[in-house]
Design an enzyme around this catalytic site. Structure first.
Site, PDB file in Angstrom:
ATOM      1  N   THR A 107       1.212  -5.420   8.306  1.00 34.75           N
ATOM      2  CA  THR A 107       1.090  -4.476   7.189  1.00 34.75           C
ATOM      3  C   THR A 107      -0.012  -3.449   7.467  1.00 34.75           C
ATOM      4  OG1 THR A 107      -0.404  -5.966   5.996  1.00 34.75           O
ATOM      5  CG2 THR A 107       1.947  -6.156   5.528  1.00 34.75           C
ATOM      6  N   HIS A 119      -4.838 -11.123  -3.434  1.00 34.60           N
ATOM      7  CA  HIS A 119      -4.824 -11.851  -2.172  1.00 34.60           C
ATOM      8  C   HIS A 119      -6.201 -12.449  -1.885  1.00 34.60           C
ATOM      9  CE1 HIS A 119      -1.070  -9.636  -1.529  1.00 34.60           C
ATOM     10  NE2 HIS A 119      -0.800 -10.526  -0.594  1.00 34.60           N
ATOM     11  N   LYS A 123      -8.282 -10.431   3.284  1.00 34.05           N
ATOM     12  CA  LYS A 123      -7.262  -9.396   3.496  1.00 34.05           C
ATOM     13  C   LYS A 123      -7.929  -8.035   3.580  1.00 34.05           C
ATOM     14  CE  LYS A 123      -2.727  -7.822   1.922  1.00 34.05           C
ATOM     15  NZ  LYS A 123      -2.151  -8.002   3.275  1.00 34.05           N
TER      16      LYS A 123
END
Length: 242
Positions: free
Chosen positions: A76, A131, A135
């Site tokens: 991502t 999250h 992250k």
């Protein structure tokens, strides 16, 4: 069995994929991490799975194209330049890129798209995600995936409707925008909530990731599905036949 090569094998996702691959009907051809040459693994594997970093994507795509090996990209934080590189690679090999490999999230994206298509622009859309503390990107790739699904349902683009966070005197909410908010803390695997807020009523569609295995299982399923596909750019929804 299909042999999967892992880019980012020492990371959280890479380790889980390695641990469960045999139970899911695959073998591991090997792994590559930062500083390693990606080419030998691309030549040895039947299909590649990438959970590395955005900085490594282009070299991994080049190795996949050179070897003619399909690749699943779950990394991502990708930019428009990364997506352009993916498009170019997909003209040569099969590429499946997604912000989330969970089968549940994949289905959620379909539900969000359909809800957005059926509800008018007077229904405000807000996407919240949380999250773990480690992250590094925000909003999450999954939140962006869900935002893109909502935008597609409204026959627009996320680039034209996206609003990231709100602080200070920002004024009233603009109709048709898709808002994002991000929380970070603890060991949360991944929680996502899409809120459709109308006059006097609200619809909430969400998903909670309770174990990282769900993403690894979905990645393996996607890799097995992609292994024999011709060149092209594919989506997780196709893995589910949607």
């Amino acid at each position: 069995m299909t042999a999967i090569g892992i880019y980012g094998s020492a990371g959280r996702m890479g380790r889980v994929i390695t641990a469960i691959a045999e139970d899911e009907g695959a073998t591991i051809a090997g792994g590559v991490d930062a500083g390693d040459d990606p080419a030998p693994l691309a030549a040895a594997a039947d299909v590649l799975v990438d959970f590395s970093t955005p900085a490594a994507i282009e070299s991994h795509l080049a190795a996949a194209v050179e070897a003619g090996t399909p690749i699943v990209i779950g990394t991502t934080g990708l930019t428009a330049a990364h997506h352009a590189a993916i498009d170019a690679a997909a003209a040569r090999v099969a590429v499946l890129q997604t912000g989330n490999t969970s089968l549940g999230v994949t289905l959620l994206g379909i539900l969000v798209r359909d809800a957005a298509a059926r509800l008018g622009p007077e229904w405000d859309i807000e996407i919240a995600e949380m999250h773990h503390r480690h992250k590094v990107d925000a909003p999450s790739g999954t939140a962006i995936l869900l935002g893109e699904a909502a935008a597609a349902g409204r026959e627009t683009t996320l680039a034209d409707t996206r609003v990231d966070g709100r602080a200070g005197l920002t004024g009233a909410r603009s109709e048709g925008t898709i808002g994002f908010s991000s929380l970070r803390g603890g060991t949360v695997v991944g929680d996502h909530l899409v809120v459709f807020a109308g006059e006097g009523e609200r619809i909430e569609l969400g998903h909670r990731g309770e174990d990282r295995t769900i993403f690894a299982r979905g990645a393996i399923k996607a890799a097995l599905w992609l292994a024999d596909k011709p060149a092209g750019r594919y989506q997780m929804a196709e893995v589910l036949g949607l």
